[in-house]
Design an enzyme around this catalytic site. Structure first.
Site, mmCIF file in Angstrom:
data_model
loop_
_atom_site.group_PDB
_atom_site.id
_atom_site.type_symbol
_atom_site.label_atom_id
_atom_site.label_comp_id
_atom_site.label_asym_id
_atom_site.label_seq_id
_atom_site.Cartn_x
_atom_site.Cartn_y
_atom_site.Cartn_z
ATOM 1 N N GLY A 8 0.833 -1.200 0.000
ATOM 2 C CA GLY A 8 0.000 0.000 0.000
ATOM 3 C C GLY A 8 0.865 1.246 0.000
ATOM 4 O O GLY A 8 2.104 1.179 0.073
ATOM 5 N N SER A 9 0.214 2.403 -0.084
ATOM 6 C CA SER A 9 0.945 3.661 -0.255
ATOM 7 C C SER A 9 1.772 4.028 0.973
ATOM 8 O O SER A 9 2.864 4.594 0.847
ATOM 9 C CB SER A 9 -0.038 4.785 -0.598
ATOM 10 O OG SER A 9 -1.028 4.891 0.398
ATOM 11 N N THR A 10 1.269 3.707 2.166
ATOM 12 C CA THR A 10 2.024 4.046 3.379
ATOM 13 C C THR A 10 3.248 3.149 3.498
ATOM 14 O O THR A 10 4.359 3.630 3.771
ATOM 15 C CB THR A 10 1.128 3.880 4.627
ATOM 16 O OG1 THR A 10 -0.118 4.526 4.381
ATOM 17 C CG2 THR A 10 1.784 4.476 5.855
ATOM 18 N N ASP A 61 3.821 -2.086 8.203
ATOM 19 C CA ASP A 61 2.740 -2.130 7.211
ATOM 20 C C ASP A 61 1.767 -0.988 7.491
ATOM 21 O O ASP A 61 1.836 -0.327 8.532
ATOM 22 C CB ASP A 61 2.019 -3.489 7.305
ATOM 23 C CG ASP A 61 1.269 -3.862 6.031
ATOM 24 O OD1 ASP A 61 1.107 -2.983 5.156
ATOM 25 O OD2 ASP A 61 0.833 -5.021 5.911
ATOM 26 N N LYS A 74 -7.513 -4.665 7.068
ATOM 27 C CA LYS A 74 -6.511 -4.481 6.027
ATOM 28 C C LYS A 74 -7.009 -5.124 4.743
ATOM 29 O O LYS A 74 -7.934 -5.911 4.765
ATOM 30 C CB LYS A 74 -5.175 -5.119 6.442
ATOM 31 C CG LYS A 74 -4.549 -4.375 7.613
ATOM 32 C CD LYS A 74 -3.189 -4.928 8.013
ATOM 33 C CE LYS A 74 -2.248 -5.137 6.883
ATOM 34 N NZ LYS A 74 -1.996 -3.931 6.065
ATOM 35 N N GLY A 75 -6.378 -4.747 3.644
ATOM 36 C CA GLY A 75 -6.665 -5.461 2.412
ATOM 37 C C GLY A 75 -7.334 -4.672 1.316
ATOM 38 O O GLY A 75 -7.651 -5.227 0.267
ATOM 39 N N GLU A 83 -0.139 -10.351 3.690
ATOM 40 C CA GLU A 83 0.113 -9.446 4.819
ATOM 41 C C GLU A 83 -0.111 -10.176 6.138
ATOM 42 O O GLU A 83 0.636 -10.004 7.092
ATOM 43 C CB GLU A 83 -0.810 -8.227 4.737
ATOM 44 C CG GLU A 83 -0.407 -7.261 3.639
ATOM 45 C CD GLU A 83 -1.406 -6.147 3.436
ATOM 46 O OE1 GLU A 83 -2.536 -6.250 3.934
ATOM 47 O OE2 GLU A 83 -1.059 -5.161 2.774
ATOM 48 N N LYS A 101 -7.349 6.957 9.380
ATOM 49 C CA LYS A 101 -7.577 5.509 9.479
ATOM 50 C C LYS A 101 -8.189 5.113 10.826
ATOM 51 O O LYS A 101 -8.582 3.970 11.007
ATOM 52 C CB LYS A 101 -6.261 4.749 9.276
ATOM 53 C CG LYS A 101 -5.539 5.056 7.966
ATOM 54 C CD LYS A 101 -6.325 4.561 6.791
ATOM 55 C CE LYS A 101 -5.668 4.807 5.455
ATOM 56 N NZ LYS A 101 -4.427 4.125 5.213
HETATM 57 C C1 A5P Z 1 -2.995 -3.719 1.312
HETATM 58 O O1 A5P Z 1 -3.651 -4.914 1.086
HETATM 59 C C2 A5P Z 1 -3.561 -3.030 2.501
HETATM 60 O O2 A5P Z 1 -3.768 -3.828 3.621
HETATM 61 C C3 A5P Z 1 -2.790 -1.789 2.879
HETATM 62 O O3 A5P Z 1 -1.801 -2.044 3.798
HETATM 63 C C4 A5P Z 1 -3.734 -0.855 3.467
HETATM 64 O O4 A5P Z 1 -4.796 -0.825 2.575
HETATM 65 C C5 A5P Z 1 -3.177 0.531 3.654
HETATM 66 O O5 A5P Z 1 -2.947 1.082 2.398
HETATM 67 P P1 A5P Z 1 -2.613 2.615 2.225
HETATM 68 O O6 A5P Z 1 -1.385 2.882 3.003
HETATM 69 O O7 A5P Z 1 -2.422 2.780 0.738
HETATM 70 O O8 A5P Z 1 -3.779 3.382 2.730
#
Ligand code: A5P
Length: 182
Positions: A8-10, A61, A74-75, A83, A101
């Protein structure tokens, strides 16, 4: 250290930062929770392995929702199964998230459930029977396929249900995995 990489972006920001440290001489080995994160890490010179012979020291994560008890959904990025495997194999997990979040209760957004394509509709029926209104991500025209070759059914947690209590119910369905977890 053996470091678990989220998705994911973070998590991508963390991987960038880790890549800078590796370029400065930090020596670590990484395990990735997605092909995208593995590709990003390798491009930055991080050694990424797919098999380990010991516990992962630390995984970093992101998360989609975090409740006051630090339970997570998550996901939304579709990497939930790996993950969860990486997190479960880790001695320590750090979740990095922006304030948006934080939720009072999980289920503000969809709760993703990864399912085998084999007989996936029977799994959807079971989720439907639990009043979770599953929707296959991507629809019939171009269904989303995870790194594991699976579909994702995005579910809606009914207002009076606890996502945390639902998690073991979902995990008891043979064909599905979910990451609403402590
Ligand atoms: C990926 O499957 C997700 O679990 C990401 O870790 C989660 O969605 C956070 O994503 P962002 O950092 O993009 O919000």
């Amino acid at each position: 250290m053996l470091v678990g990489l989220g998705s994911g972006s973070t998590a991508a920001c963390f991987i960038d930062a880790l890549g800078r440290r590796v370029a400065d001489g930090l020596r670590i080995t990484a395990v990735s929770s997605s092909i995208a994160s593995a590709d990003q890490a390798r491009a930055l010179g991080i050694d990424v392995v797919e098999q380990v012979d010991r516990v992962i020291d630390l995984t970093v994560d992101g998360a989609d929702e975090i409740d006051p008890q630090l339970d997570l959904v998550k996901g939304l990025g579709g990497a939930l199964l790996r993950e969860k495997v990486v997190a479960a194999a880790s001695a320590r997990m750090v979740v990095v998230a922006t304030e948006d979040k934080l939720v009072d209760r999980l289920g503000r957004g969809p709760m993703p459930v990864e399912v085998l394509p084999f007989l996936w509709e029977t799994t959807a029926w079971r989720l439907d029977a639990l009043k979770l209104r599953p929707v296959r991500r991507g629809g019939d025209a171009s269904p989303f396929v995870s790194d594991n070759g699976n579909f994702i059914l995005d579910c809606a947690v009914p207002r009076r249900r606890s996502a945390v209590r639902l998690a073991p119910v979902l995990e008891a369905i043979p064909e599905s995995w979910v990451t609403a977890c402590s």
